[in-house]
Design a protein around this motif. Sequence first.
Motif, PDB file in Angstrom:
ATOM      1  N   CYS A 314       5.647  -8.275 -12.737  1.00  0.00           N
ATOM      2  CA  CYS A 314       5.563  -9.627 -12.172  1.00  0.00           C
ATOM      3  C   CYS A 314       6.941 -10.249 -11.998  1.00  0.00           C
ATOM      4  O   CYS A 314       7.199 -10.948 -11.007  1.00  0.00           O
ATOM      5  CB  CYS A 314       4.684 -10.514 -13.050  1.00  0.00           C
ATOM      6  SG  CYS A 314       2.934 -10.024 -13.090  1.00  0.00           S
ATOM      7  N   ARG A 315       7.850 -10.015 -12.949  1.00  0.00           N
ATOM      8  CA  ARG A 315       9.196 -10.589 -12.836  1.00  0.00           C
ATOM      9  C   ARG A 315       9.934 -10.015 -11.640  1.00  0.00           C
ATOM     10  O   ARG A 315      10.703 -10.715 -10.973  1.00  0.00           O
ATOM     11  CB  ARG A 315       9.991 -10.322 -14.113  1.00  0.00           C
ATOM     12  CG  ARG A 315       9.575 -11.149 -15.299  1.00  0.00           C
ATOM     13  CD  ARG A 315      10.662 -11.148 -16.374  1.00  0.00           C
ATOM     14  NE  ARG A 315      11.051  -9.797 -16.766  1.00  0.00           N
ATOM     15  CZ  ARG A 315      10.461  -9.087 -17.726  1.00  0.00           C
ATOM     16  NH1 ARG A 315       9.434  -9.617 -18.382  1.00  0.00           N
ATOM     17  NH2 ARG A 315      10.878  -7.877 -18.034  1.00  0.00           N
ATOM     18  N   ARG A 320       6.129 -13.368  -6.479  1.00  0.00           N
ATOM     19  CA  ARG A 320       5.754 -13.985  -7.752  1.00  0.00           C
ATOM     20  C   ARG A 320       5.337 -15.444  -7.582  1.00  0.00           C
ATOM     21  O   ARG A 320       4.368 -15.908  -8.179  1.00  0.00           O
ATOM     22  CB  ARG A 320       6.918 -13.881  -8.735  1.00  0.00           C
ATOM     23  CG  ARG A 320       6.648 -14.571 -10.070  1.00  0.00           C
ATOM     24  CD  ARG A 320       7.878 -14.526 -10.971  1.00  0.00           C
ATOM     25  NE  ARG A 320       7.646 -15.267 -12.200  1.00  0.00           N
ATOM     26  CZ  ARG A 320       7.096 -14.773 -13.294  1.00  0.00           C
ATOM     27  NH1 ARG A 320       6.741 -13.497 -13.319  1.00  0.00           N
ATOM     28  NH2 ARG A 320       6.909 -15.519 -14.364  1.00  0.00           N
ATOM     29  N   ALA A 321       6.048 -16.191  -6.720  1.00  0.00           N
ATOM     30  CA  ALA A 321       5.748 -17.613  -6.536  1.00  0.00           C
ATOM     31  C   ALA A 321       4.368 -17.835  -5.936  1.00  0.00           C
ATOM     32  O   ALA A 321       3.779 -18.900  -6.100  1.00  0.00           O
ATOM     33  CB  ALA A 321       6.814 -18.258  -5.663  1.00  0.00           C
ATOM     34  N   THR A 324       1.823 -16.432  -9.670  1.00  0.00           N
ATOM     35  CA  THR A 324       1.759 -16.997 -11.010  1.00  0.00           C
ATOM     36  C   THR A 324       2.890 -17.979 -11.240  1.00  0.00           C
ATOM     37  O   THR A 324       3.978 -17.853 -10.651  1.00  0.00           O
ATOM     38  CB  THR A 324       1.825 -15.884 -12.075  1.00  0.00           C
ATOM     39  OG1 THR A 324       1.769 -16.474 -13.381  1.00  0.00           O
ATOM     40  CG2 THR A 324       3.098 -15.063 -11.954  1.00  0.00           C
ATOM     41  N   ARG A 325       2.632 -18.961 -12.080  1.00  0.00           N
ATOM     42  CA  ARG A 325       3.656 -19.920 -12.503  1.00  0.00           C
ATOM     43  C   ARG A 325       4.069 -19.692 -13.945  1.00  0.00           C
ATOM     44  O   ARG A 325       4.771 -20.507 -14.539  1.00  0.00           O
ATOM     45  CB  ARG A 325       3.114 -21.343 -12.350  1.00  0.00           C
ATOM     46  CG  ARG A 325       2.876 -21.755 -10.900  1.00  0.00           C
ATOM     47  CD  ARG A 325       2.225 -23.120 -10.824  1.00  0.00           C
ATOM     48  NE  ARG A 325       2.073 -23.573  -9.446  1.00  0.00           N
ATOM     49  CZ  ARG A 325       1.438 -24.678  -9.082  1.00  0.00           C
ATOM     50  NH1 ARG A 325       0.876 -25.443 -10.023  1.00  0.00           N
ATOM     51  NH2 ARG A 325       1.351 -25.032  -7.817  1.00  0.00           N
ATOM     52  N   ALA A 326       3.586 -18.599 -14.522  1.00  0.00           N
ATOM     53  CA  ALA A 326       3.924 -18.297 -15.915  1.00  0.00           C
ATOM     54  C   ALA A 326       5.419 -18.083 -16.071  1.00  0.00           C
ATOM     55  O   ALA A 326       6.075 -17.483 -15.213  1.00  0.00           O
ATOM     56  CB  ALA A 326       3.167 -17.052 -16.372  1.00  0.00           C
ATOM     57  N   THR A 327       5.968 -18.588 -17.161  1.00  0.00           N
ATOM     58  CA  THR A 327       7.401 -18.441 -17.436  1.00  0.00           C
ATOM     59  C   THR A 327       7.599 -17.643 -18.715  1.00  0.00           C
ATOM     60  O   THR A 327       6.702 -17.528 -19.541  1.00  0.00           O
ATOM     61  CB  THR A 327       8.064 -19.821 -17.583  1.00  0.00           C
ATOM     62  OG1 THR A 327       7.422 -20.534 -18.651  1.00  0.00           O
ATOM     63  CG2 THR A 327       7.940 -20.621 -16.292  1.00  0.00           C
ATOM     64  N   GLY A 328       8.765 -17.077 -18.890  1.00  0.00           N
ATOM     65  CA  GLY A 328       9.054 -16.288 -20.085  1.00  0.00           C
ATOM     66  C   GLY A 328       8.937 -14.802 -19.794  1.00  0.00           C
ATOM     67  O   GLY A 328       8.179 -14.371 -18.918  1.00  0.00           O
ATOM     68  N   TRP A 331       5.320 -13.049 -20.060  1.00  0.00           N
ATOM     69  CA  TRP A 331       4.182 -13.569 -19.317  1.00  0.00           C
ATOM     70  C   TRP A 331       4.138 -13.019 -17.908  1.00  0.00           C
ATOM     71  O   TRP A 331       5.140 -13.023 -17.193  1.00  0.00           O
ATOM     72  CB  TRP A 331       4.227 -15.099 -19.256  1.00  0.00           C
ATOM     73  CG  TRP A 331       4.049 -15.722 -20.595  1.00  0.00           C
ATOM     74  CD1 TRP A 331       5.022 -16.162 -21.434  1.00  0.00           C
ATOM     75  CD2 TRP A 331       2.813 -15.938 -21.266  1.00  0.00           C
ATOM     76  NE1 TRP A 331       4.492 -16.654 -22.594  1.00  0.00           N
ATOM     77  CE2 TRP A 331       3.123 -16.523 -22.525  1.00  0.00           C
ATOM     78  CE3 TRP A 331       1.483 -15.705 -20.946  1.00  0.00           C
ATOM     79  CZ2 TRP A 331       2.148 -16.872 -23.440  1.00  0.00           C
ATOM     80  CZ3 TRP A 331       0.506 -16.051 -21.854  1.00  0.00           C
ATOM     81  CH2 TRP A 331       0.849 -16.624 -23.079  1.00  0.00           C
ATOM     82  N   ARG A 333       0.898 -12.168 -14.569  1.00  0.00           N
ATOM     83  CA  ARG A 333      -0.347 -12.688 -14.007  1.00  0.00           C
ATOM     84  C   ARG A 333      -1.528 -12.242 -14.855  1.00  0.00           C
ATOM     85  O   ARG A 333      -1.635 -11.077 -15.252  1.00  0.00           O
ATOM     86  CB  ARG A 333      -0.536 -12.191 -12.567  1.00  0.00           C
ATOM     87  CG  ARG A 333      -1.847 -12.630 -11.907  1.00  0.00           C
ATOM     88  CD  ARG A 333      -1.890 -14.152 -11.775  1.00  0.00           C
ATOM     89  NE  ARG A 333      -3.189 -14.625 -11.294  1.00  0.00           N
ATOM     90  CZ  ARG A 333      -3.494 -14.829 -10.009  1.00  0.00           C
ATOM     91  NH1 ARG A 333      -2.599 -14.576  -9.068  1.00  0.00           N
ATOM     92  NH2 ARG A 333      -4.684 -15.281  -9.675  1.00  0.00           N
TER      93      ARG A 333
END
Length: 430
Positions: A314-315, A320-321, A324-328, A331, A333
């Motif tokens: 995902c990174r 990605r935008a 998912t909005r997951a950060t870190g 994290w 999807r």
Amino acid sequence: MLDAGRTQGLLKARGRQRTDSTHVLAAVREPNRLELLGETLRAALNALAAMAPAWLRSVALPVWYERYSRRIEDFRLPKTPAERAALADEIGDDGFRLLAALDGPESPPGVATMPAVEVLRTVWRCHFEKTPDPADPSGNGRARLRPVSGRGGEDRLESPYDTDARYCSKSGMEWTGYMVHLSETCDDDAPRLIVHADTTAANVHEAMRTEPIHVALAAKGIAPALHLVDSAYVSAAHLVTAREVFAIDLVGPPRKNLSWQQRQGGGFRAADFRIDWEASRAICPRDKQSQSWRDYRDRSGSPYVKVRFNPADCRACEARAQCTRATGVKWGRNLRLRPRDEHEALAVARARKETDSEQPLYALRQGVEGTLSQAVRSFGLRRARYKGIAKAHLQHVAVAAALNLDRIAAWLRGRPLAPTRRSRFAALAA
């Protein structure tokens, strides 16, 4: 009326039916909070005066005869909020004193469980709490009103004289009373007969009645092959149960996807992922496979599947935008999927809604609103004539039978359906 329809060949099973609901106002005055408390205690005192007059005379305070001798709304209530709160606390203390006496050893047999006393217990539990009072030698404390925090709660009573009526707020409308769900046939070659009337408290959601309505129709031997409803009656579980248990094709707009990916437009929704149920994996729109697949149950016990994707994939993903909005770094999807049968049934229903050939079915469902309008305007469906859900339901069954009588007569006489009425001003637009 249904038996007569069968005999005449006007009613058949496995046809098309449609269902919708409307609100029904209870046959009681809706009191404010202070009036509700006073009337609840007054109703209990009146019931006890008939059941155990000698005992009640021994426990009643002299001020009670002045305070609860007439309906609370007949008194001139205090004007300021502080004075109203003080009166409410006094009523609360009176109620707690009466309940303590009812639970005492000298209470006559049976009076502590009288319906009016049970209502008193319920109302006091919802509206009062006890606080310590140094001036009270008994140590029982004083009554204090609970803060107003909405009007929810399954046991929240709105009137001591109709304990089945409930408060509901829907689409900007508020009322105390009931809901009635009417199901009618809508085949082209037969009159439109009401086949089931279902009455519930106002706070019972439509989704809770889909399966009971199907059970009732099946028990009558007139379950439809196609059942047209609005979105309130439709869920993934309802679609599966209707098909597998009752052989009913439940048709209605599924509830909207509220995910930010759907609202944003162009985002990757769960429907955009390919699900391989046999291999227990999901594949994203960028052809990356899920990292884990686990079964869980929510608080209600319903099963679901949680799918996680590799955070490293995902990174590094350019999209990605959109996903998912997951950060870190840990994290990626995640997907939350219903069981396979529900997931696929919901996907089919959403695709069906977008199909042009299915649109006439959704338009046909709206015809039941004319039935509700006729029942309201001609037979007073929207106002309960009696107190209690049993009598309200009897009224609704009688209204349904009257509608059927009129429609069978119209069908046998060849009287056509009336067109949709339009106001003179609305007609100018055409």
